[in-house]
Design a protein around this motif. Sequence first.
Motif, PDB file in Angstrom:
ATOM      1  N   GLU A   1       0.835  -1.202   0.000  1.00 38.04           N
ATOM      2  CA  GLU A   1       0.000   0.000   0.000  1.00 38.04           C
ATOM      3  C   GLU A   1       0.872   1.255   0.000  1.00 38.04           C
ATOM      4  O   GLU A   1       0.599   2.213  -0.739  1.00 38.04           O
ATOM      5  N   MET A   2       1.928   1.227   0.796  1.00 38.84           N
ATOM      6  CA  MET A   2       2.837   2.380   0.833  1.00 38.84           C
ATOM      7  C   MET A   2       3.539   2.573  -0.508  1.00 38.84           C
ATOM      8  O   MET A   2       3.697   3.704  -0.982  1.00 38.84           O
ATOM      9  N   GLN A   3       3.960   1.485  -1.140  1.00 40.87           N
ATOM     10  CA  GLN A   3       4.602   1.591  -2.453  1.00 40.87           C
ATOM     11  C   GLN A   3       3.642   2.200  -3.465  1.00 40.87           C
ATOM     12  O   GLN A   3       4.031   3.039  -4.274  1.00 40.87           O
TER      13      GLN A   3
ATOM     14  N   ALA B   1       4.737   8.101   9.733  1.00 43.73           N
ATOM     15  CA  ALA B   1       4.283   8.034  11.129  1.00 43.73           C
ATOM     16  C   ALA B   1       3.310   6.875  11.326  1.00 43.73           C
ATOM     17  O   ALA B   1       3.381   6.157  12.324  1.00 43.73           O
ATOM     18  N   GLU B   2       2.408   6.676  10.371  1.00 40.34           N
ATOM     19  CA  GLU B   2       1.463   5.556  10.455  1.00 40.34           C
ATOM     20  C   GLU B   2       2.192   4.222  10.423  1.00 40.34           C
ATOM     21  O   GLU B   2       1.885   3.306  11.197  1.00 40.34           O
TER      22      GLU B   2
ATOM     23  N   SER C   1       4.387  -0.610  13.150  1.00 39.48           N
ATOM     24  CA  SER C   1       5.521  -1.483  13.446  1.00 39.48           C
ATOM     25  C   SER C   1       5.781  -1.555  14.951  1.00 39.48           C
ATOM     26  O   SER C   1       6.157  -2.607  15.467  1.00 39.48           O
ATOM     27  N   LYS C   2       5.559  -0.454  15.689  1.00 35.48           N
ATOM     28  CA  LYS C   2       5.715  -0.481  17.147  1.00 35.48           C
ATOM     29  C   LYS C   2       4.670  -1.388  17.778  1.00 35.48           C
ATOM     30  O   LYS C   2       4.970  -2.139  18.703  1.00 35.48           O
ATOM     31  N   GLU C   3       3.440  -1.328  17.271  1.00 37.44           N
ATOM     32  CA  GLU C   3       2.385  -2.203  17.782  1.00 37.44           C
ATOM     33  C   GLU C   3       2.737  -3.669  17.548  1.00 37.44           C
ATOM     34  O   GLU C   3       2.539  -4.518  18.421  1.00 37.44           O
ATOM     35  N   TYR C   4       3.274  -3.954  16.373  1.00 39.28           N
ATOM     36  CA  TYR C   4       3.652  -5.325  16.056  1.00 39.28           C
ATOM     37  C   TYR C   4       4.825  -5.777  16.930  1.00 39.28           C
ATOM     38  O   TYR C   4       4.854  -6.920  17.406  1.00 39.28           O
ATOM     39  N   ALA C   5       5.791  -4.894  17.170  1.00 39.61           N
ATOM     40  CA  ALA C   5       6.920  -5.237  18.038  1.00 39.61           C
ATOM     41  C   ALA C   5       6.425  -5.523  19.458  1.00 39.61           C
ATOM     42  O   ALA C   5       6.894  -6.466  20.101  1.00 39.61           O
TER      43      ALA C   5
END
Length: 125
Positions: A66-68, A96-97, A102-106
């Motif tokens: 999606e980012m790509q 930021a999103e 990625s922090k939530e996943y970590a």
Amino acid sequence: MVGDICDEDELKTGRRSEGSFYAIFWWFIKLGTACASLVGGALIVFTMFDQVQGTKVDKLQGSIREMQSDIQYWGGDQVYSNTNTELLEKTKIKSAEALKESKEYATYLEKESLKKQDEMAFKST
């Protein structure tokens, strides 16, 4: 092959005993299936397979795609706008999103790791 063995045995002994041959043959087939299930289950437990991890990775890959796509779209926006400020703002928002996700996943992985450590400690006692 079992049929040939039954015929050969009948020629030598004069008795028909294919029931015994097939019983032994299928017993070994069932024994092999049971052993394969046991080994497969042991491997799943030994490797601590986590079925949830696969879906999390798929979600992360989807976010990357999606980012790509967004970056390609913004590149098209840049051609039509005279300023890079809008592009920079959009990039900051998406970064930021992605960082938040990625922090939530970590955090999730840390919790799962602690669960596994607790399980291993419980099993060793």
